[in-house]
Enzyme design. Structure first.
Site: not given
Ligand code: NAD
Length: 302
Positions: A94, A169, A244
């Site tokens: 997102t 979204k 966010k």
């Molecule tokens: P998170 O922080 O748990 O995971 C993100 C991952 O990306 C981390 O493990 C981090 O180490 C990795 N990362 C960052 N930079 C990187 C790079 N350069 N190379 C490789 N890996 C890298 O976040 P999340 O909760 O999994 O959310 C991910 C996305 O999904 C976000 O944009 C969030 O807004 C969206 N989202 C989350 C949810 C939820 O319930 N958690 C629901 C819908 C959407």
């Protein structure tokens, strides 16, 4: 068997990559965190040493990263220079619409097919393969993207051209954030007026005030067994993530000249709740702030 590069194996990406592996695909996985890499390996993915190694020779690249700057950097510096031109590129993070469009335009000018495909649904839906995807891509490319997303999805929608997935979204989540606040206010008022909240639930969920935030995700503990309100507001959709998304919606509204006063109010209220230390609670915990009963929530950091 399709070869899929999966970058970003956090709360969401871990479950999504595991679904692709369970569907029989070869999943080359990469994350900056070793713990995330170990989890992915245990779920049947093949750990890659870098983004470049993961995307080399992949038919599809899927990214699930925190925010716009991460997506710009990963595609600009690592995916586009190393992926094969026939690869389908899908960003499920997102992020702000400007970043989605900039990355998509860059990918297209380099000869790639790109889609922004953010999701609705949380960690449990990612693990169960029941996410809803909102896809922004050219019409002609949509069937190919839809097929790749299926193992992770309960529903896939074509929202429109590039950036439209992010637009859908943030509009949906702005509406959700506002409706949850409305439901919380109604319960807080019902209580002050001496109305039994459970009785109010029965009436409201079958009257014209009915909405998903009330009837499926009730913030008052009790009436809806599966709602996070019954587990001290743990394990749902975090207040910090709602904040966010509301910020992204307000930024997009300001740029587009759209009037979204309630979206602005909702952002301010979630910012207040987050600032009080409840960012890791489900967003429906806002109810306890309106009731003046923050004492009923487990203390922040406890
Ligand atoms: P998170 O922080 O748990 O995971 C993100 C991952 O990306 C981390 O493990 C981090 O180490 C990795 N990362 C960052 N930079 C990187 C790079 N350069 N190379 C490789 N890996 C890298 O976040 P999340 O909760 O999994 O959310 C991910 C996305 O999904 C976000 O944009 C969030 O807004 C969206 N989202 C989350 C949810 C939820 O319930 N958690 C629901 C819908 C959407």
């Amino acid at each position: 068997m399709t070869r899929i590069a999966f970058v970003g194996l956090g709360n969401m990406g871990a479950g999504m990559a595991a679904r692709q592996a369970a569907a029989g695909h070869e999943v080359l996985a990469f994350d900056l965190s070793q713990a995330a890499m170990d989890r992915a390996a245990a779920a049947g993915c093949i750990p890659a040493a870098s983004v470049a190694e993961a995307v080399k020779g992949a038919d599809t690249v899927i990214t699930m990263l925190p925010a716009g700057p991460h997506v710009r950097a990963v595609y600009g510096e690592e995916v586009l220079p190393h992926a094969s031109k026939s690869a389908l590129l899908i960003d499920c993070s997102t992020i702000d619409m400007d970043s989605a469009r900039a990355v998509g335009d860059l990918a297209r000018t380099r000869g790639f097919k790109f889609a922004d495909a953010p999701v609705s649904g949380g960690i449990m839906a990612a693990e169960a393969g029941t996410l809803a995807f909102m896809v922004g891509c050219e019409e002609v490319d949509y069937p190919a993207f839809e097929a790749v997303l299926q193992p992770m999805a309960r529903a896939v929608f074509h929202a429109g051209g590039l950036g439209s997935g992010q637009a859908a979204k943030i509009c949906n989540n702005m509406l959700l954030g506002i409706s949850m606040i409305g439901v919380c206010e109604a319960f807080a008022l019902a209580e002050k007026l001496g109305l039994d909240p459970e009785r109010f639930y029965e009436i409201g969920s079958k009257s014209s005030g009915q909405c998903w935030s009330l009837s499926t995700y009730c913030p008052w503990p009790g009436p809806v067994e599966t709602a996070p309100s019954n587990r001290d507001y743990e394990g749902g959709f975090l207040t910090a993530l709602m904040l966010k998304d509301l910020k992204l919606a307000q930024e997009a509204a300001a740029k587009a000249g759209a009037t979204t006063p309630l979206g602005g109010q909702a952002e301010a209220l979630y910012a207040l709740f987050d600032g009080l230390g409840y960012g890791q609670k489900d967003f429906s915990a806002m109810l306890q702030m309106f009731r003046g009963r923050l004492d009923t929530l487990q203390a922040p950091g406890a």
